[in-house]
Structure formats: C-alpha cells, structure tokens
Design a protein around this motif. Sequence first.
Motif, PDB file in Angstrom:
ATOM      1  N   ALA A  55       0.815  -1.225   0.000  1.00  0.00           N
ATOM      2  CA  ALA A  55       0.000   0.000   0.000  1.00  0.00           C
ATOM      3  C   ALA A  55       0.846   1.271   0.000  1.00  0.00           C
ATOM      4  O   ALA A  55       0.298   2.366   0.030  1.00  0.00           O
ATOM      5  CB  ALA A  55      -0.930   0.001   1.204  1.00  0.00           C
ATOM      6  N   SER A  56       2.169   1.152  -0.069  1.00  0.00           N
ATOM      7  CA  SER A  56       3.012   2.344   0.037  1.00  0.00           C
ATOM      8  C   SER A  56       2.800   3.318  -1.122  1.00  0.00           C
ATOM      9  O   SER A  56       2.877   4.530  -0.935  1.00  0.00           O
ATOM     10  CB  SER A  56       4.491   1.976   0.168  1.00  0.00           C
ATOM     11  N   SER A  57       2.499   2.819  -2.309  1.00  0.00           N
ATOM     12  CA  SER A  57       2.246   3.746  -3.431  1.00  0.00           C
ATOM     13  C   SER A  57       0.947   4.509  -3.201  1.00  0.00           C
ATOM     14  O   SER A  57       0.843   5.693  -3.523  1.00  0.00           O
ATOM     15  CB  SER A  57       2.215   3.011  -4.770  1.00  0.00           C
ATOM     16  N   SER A  58      -0.044   3.866  -2.609  1.00  0.00           N
ATOM     17  CA  SER A  58      -1.288   4.560  -2.256  1.00  0.00           C
ATOM     18  C   SER A  58      -1.045   5.569  -1.142  1.00  0.00           C
ATOM     19  O   SER A  58      -1.590   6.669  -1.160  1.00  0.00           O
ATOM     20  CB  SER A  58      -2.358   3.570  -1.817  1.00  0.00           C
ATOM     21  N   THR A  59      -0.223   5.205  -0.182  1.00  0.00           N
ATOM     22  CA  THR A  59       0.137   6.119   0.901  1.00  0.00           C
ATOM     23  C   THR A  59       0.794   7.359   0.322  1.00  0.00           C
ATOM     24  O   THR A  59       0.459   8.485   0.693  1.00  0.00           O
ATOM     25  CB  THR A  59       1.086   5.436   1.905  1.00  0.00           C
ATOM     26  N   LEU A  60       1.715   7.159  -0.600  1.00  0.00           N
ATOM     27  CA  LEU A  60       2.418   8.277  -1.223  1.00  0.00           C
ATOM     28  C   LEU A  60       1.441   9.189  -1.948  1.00  0.00           C
ATOM     29  O   LEU A  60       1.456  10.398  -1.776  1.00  0.00           O
ATOM     30  CB  LEU A  60       3.488   7.760  -2.182  1.00  0.00           C
ATOM     31  N   LYS A  61       0.553   8.617  -2.748  1.00  0.00           N
ATOM     32  CA  LYS A  61      -0.350   9.413  -3.576  1.00  0.00           C
ATOM     33  C   LYS A  61      -1.494  10.026  -2.770  1.00  0.00           C
ATOM     34  O   LYS A  61      -1.770  11.214  -2.905  1.00  0.00           O
ATOM     35  CB  LYS A  61      -0.917   8.548  -4.694  1.00  0.00           C
ATOM     36  N   TYR A  62      -2.161   9.236  -1.972  1.00  0.00           N
ATOM     37  CA  TYR A  62      -3.391   9.695  -1.329  1.00  0.00           C
ATOM     38  C   TYR A  62      -3.205  10.315   0.056  1.00  0.00           C
ATOM     39  O   TYR A  62      -4.139  10.907   0.588  1.00  0.00           O
ATOM     40  CB  TYR A  62      -4.409   8.554  -1.271  1.00  0.00           C
ATOM     41  N   ILE A  63      -2.038  10.179   0.627  1.00  0.00           N
ATOM     42  CA  ILE A  63      -1.787  10.840   1.914  1.00  0.00           C
ATOM     43  C   ILE A  63      -0.719  11.917   1.737  1.00  0.00           C
ATOM     44  O   ILE A  63      -0.985  13.098   1.922  1.00  0.00           O
ATOM     45  CB  ILE A  63      -1.384   9.829   3.013  1.00  0.00           C
ATOM     46  N   VAL A  64       0.492  11.524   1.354  1.00  0.00           N
ATOM     47  CA  VAL A  64       1.597  12.479   1.290  1.00  0.00           C
ATOM     48  C   VAL A  64       1.346  13.544   0.221  1.00  0.00           C
ATOM     49  O   VAL A  64       1.346  14.740   0.508  1.00  0.00           O
ATOM     50  CB  VAL A  64       2.943  11.752   1.039  1.00  0.00           C
ATOM     51  N   GLU A  65       1.122  13.115  -1.025  1.00  0.00           N
ATOM     52  CA  GLU A  65       0.903  14.082  -2.109  1.00  0.00           C
ATOM     53  C   GLU A  65      -0.317  14.952  -1.844  1.00  0.00           C
ATOM     54  O   GLU A  65      -0.271  16.170  -2.004  1.00  0.00           O
ATOM     55  CB  GLU A  65       0.732  13.377  -3.453  1.00  0.00           C
ATOM     56  N   LYS A  66      -1.405  14.333  -1.438  1.00  0.00           N
ATOM     57  CA  LYS A  66      -2.641  15.083  -1.220  1.00  0.00           C
ATOM     58  C   LYS A  66      -2.455  16.161  -0.155  1.00  0.00           C
ATOM     59  O   LYS A  66      -2.847  17.308  -0.350  1.00  0.00           O
ATOM     60  CB  LYS A  66      -3.765  14.135  -0.823  1.00  0.00           C
ATOM     61  N   GLU A  67      -1.870  15.805   0.968  1.00  0.00           N
ATOM     62  CA  GLU A  67      -1.663  16.774   2.049  1.00  0.00           C
ATOM     63  C   GLU A  67      -0.783  17.936   1.603  1.00  0.00           C
ATOM     64  O   GLU A  67      -1.112  19.090   1.824  1.00  0.00           O
ATOM     65  CB  GLU A  67      -1.035  16.096   3.278  1.00  0.00           C
ATOM     66  N   LEU A  68       0.349  17.618   0.982  1.00  0.00           N
ATOM     67  CA  LEU A  68       1.295  18.675   0.602  1.00  0.00           C
ATOM     68  C   LEU A  68       0.771  19.538  -0.537  1.00  0.00           C
ATOM     69  O   LEU A  68       0.890  20.766  -0.496  1.00  0.00           O
ATOM     70  CB  LEU A  68       2.647  18.064   0.233  1.00  0.00           C
ATOM     71  N   LYS A  69       0.179  18.924  -1.545  1.00  0.00           N
ATOM     72  CA  LYS A  69      -0.322  19.702  -2.680  1.00  0.00           C
ATOM     73  C   LYS A  69      -1.520  20.565  -2.290  1.00  0.00           C
ATOM     74  O   LYS A  69      -1.662  21.687  -2.752  1.00  0.00           O
ATOM     75  CB  LYS A  69      -0.680  18.776  -3.845  1.00  0.00           C
ATOM     76  N   THR A  70      -2.374  20.051  -1.433  1.00  0.00           N
ATOM     77  CA  THR A  70      -3.539  20.816  -0.994  1.00  0.00           C
ATOM     78  C   THR A  70      -3.121  21.983  -0.109  1.00  0.00           C
ATOM     79  O   THR A  70      -3.616  23.097  -0.260  1.00  0.00           O
ATOM     80  CB  THR A  70      -4.527  19.910  -0.234  1.00  0.00           C
ATOM     81  N   ALA A  71      -2.218  21.746   0.802  1.00  0.00           N
ATOM     82  CA  ALA A  71      -1.832  22.777   1.769  1.00  0.00           C
ATOM     83  C   ALA A  71      -0.853  23.806   1.210  1.00  0.00           C
ATOM     84  O   ALA A  71      -0.875  24.956   1.640  1.00  0.00           O
ATOM     85  CB  ALA A  71      -1.214  22.122   2.999  1.00  0.00           C
ATOM     86  N   ILE A  72      -0.014  23.404   0.251  1.00  0.00           N
ATOM     87  CA  ILE A  72       1.051  24.303  -0.187  1.00  0.00           C
ATOM     88  C   ILE A  72       0.892  24.757  -1.633  1.00  0.00           C
ATOM     89  O   ILE A  72       0.734  25.939  -1.900  1.00  0.00           O
ATOM     90  CB  ILE A  72       2.432  23.662   0.029  1.00  0.00           C
ATOM     91  N   HIS A  73       0.961  23.819  -2.572  1.00  0.00           N
ATOM     92  CA  HIS A  73       0.839  24.187  -3.987  1.00  0.00           C
ATOM     93  C   HIS A  73       0.616  22.922  -4.811  1.00  0.00           C
ATOM     94  O   HIS A  73       1.316  21.928  -4.619  1.00  0.00           O
ATOM     95  CB  HIS A  73       2.102  24.910  -4.473  1.00  0.00           C
ATOM     96  N   PRO A  74      -0.323  22.954  -5.758  1.00  0.00           N
ATOM     97  CA  PRO A  74      -0.648  21.757  -6.532  1.00  0.00           C
ATOM     98  C   PRO A  74       0.453  21.300  -7.493  1.00  0.00           C
ATOM     99  O   PRO A  74       0.416  20.168  -7.960  1.00  0.00           O
ATOM    100  CB  PRO A  74      -1.907  22.147  -7.307  1.00  0.00           C
ATOM    101  N   ASP A  75       1.438  22.144  -7.756  1.00  0.00           N
ATOM    102  CA  ASP A  75       2.507  21.757  -8.679  1.00  0.00           C
ATOM    103  C   ASP A  75       3.710  21.123  -7.998  1.00  0.00           C
ATOM    104  O   ASP A  75       4.713  20.834  -8.659  1.00  0.00           O
ATOM    105  CB  ASP A  75       2.970  22.962  -9.502  1.00  0.00           C
ATOM    106  N   LEU A  76       3.634  20.897  -6.684  1.00  0.00           N
ATOM    107  CA  LEU A  76       4.738  20.208  -6.011  1.00  0.00           C
ATOM    108  C   LEU A  76       4.879  18.810  -6.596  1.00  0.00           C
ATOM    109  O   LEU A  76       3.888  18.150  -6.912  1.00  0.00           O
ATOM    110  CB  LEU A  76       4.469  20.078  -4.515  1.00  0.00           C
ATOM    111  N   ASP A  77       6.108  18.367  -6.704  1.00  0.00           N
ATOM    112  CA  ASP A  77       6.389  17.010  -7.168  1.00  0.00           C
ATOM    113  C   ASP A  77       6.952  16.246  -5.978  1.00  0.00           C
ATOM    114  O   ASP A  77       7.967  16.646  -5.403  1.00  0.00           O
ATOM    115  CB  ASP A  77       7.398  17.058  -8.320  1.00  0.00           C
ATOM    116  N   ILE A  78       6.279  15.179  -5.582  1.00  0.00           N
ATOM    117  CA  ILE A  78       6.694  14.396  -4.417  1.00  0.00           C
ATOM    118  C   ILE A  78       7.378  13.126  -4.914  1.00  0.00           C
ATOM    119  O   ILE A  78       6.810  12.375  -5.702  1.00  0.00           O
ATOM    120  CB  ILE A  78       5.483  14.008  -3.534  1.00  0.00           C
ATOM    121  N   VAL A  79       8.606  12.891  -4.435  1.00  0.00           N
ATOM    122  CA  VAL A  79       9.383  11.742  -4.878  1.00  0.00           C
ATOM    123  C   VAL A  79       9.742  10.892  -3.669  1.00  0.00           C
ATOM    124  O   VAL A  79      10.379  11.377  -2.728  1.00  0.00           O
ATOM    125  CB  VAL A  79      10.686  12.188  -5.593  1.00  0.00           C
ATOM    126  N   ASN A  80       9.336   9.614  -3.707  1.00  0.00           N
ATOM    127  CA  ASN A  80       9.731   8.686  -2.654  1.00  0.00           C
ATOM    128  C   ASN A  80      11.085   8.102  -3.038  1.00  0.00           C
ATOM    129  O   ASN A  80      11.232   7.501  -4.098  1.00  0.00           O
ATOM    130  CB  ASN A  80       8.698   7.574  -2.481  1.00  0.00           C
TER     131      ASN A  80
END
Length: 92
Positions: A55-80
């Motif tokens: 489930a780590s890819s889901s964690t990355l997309k639906y928790i980490v990316e969602k939180e950071l992009k929503t709170a800061i900027h939608p163009d952030l690129d999150i890399v695990n």
Amino acid sequence: MMPFSDEDLQAPVSSIIKTKIAPMLARDGGAIELLTIKDARVFIQLQGSCVGCSASSSTLKYIVEKELKTAIHPDLDIVNVPQGMEDKLEEL
C-alpha cells in the motif's frame, strides 16, 4: 511555475510532514523522512513498515501528495526515495 523557492518550502513541508503525515503513518508502524527539496521536488523516504508494503504507493499518492499539494501548492512534485538511493537523487 512554482511561486516559492526551495528554502520557502522547507518550513511548511517539514511542518505538515511532522504534524499531519508522520502521525498517520506511525499508527501502522510506518515513518516518513523529508530528505531535501530541490527545484520544487520534495524528496521523502517512507520508512518502517512502509518499506515493502503493497500500500506504500497509495500512501504516497493519497496521503503524502494530497496533504502537501492541498496545503502548499498543486505543482509540487513528491518523490519517494528508495532505500539506498539517498545519494542518487538526480537519477530519480
């Protein structure tokens, strides 16, 4: 175009990871570390039980990316960053 410098992003990204994301992952034995931010790319590493978890890819997309992009900027690129690749970020 990102309206923030990497230095501007450091504090809010770190805060969100520490206060919102890390506690969620810790409930299941996981952890997250912010490695660096380069050119609006946020390099994190999922750790603990997240390593090898299906489930780590889901964690990355639906928790980490969602939180950071929503709170800061939608163009952030999150890399695990996989274990052992910490010194090879330019390859990711």
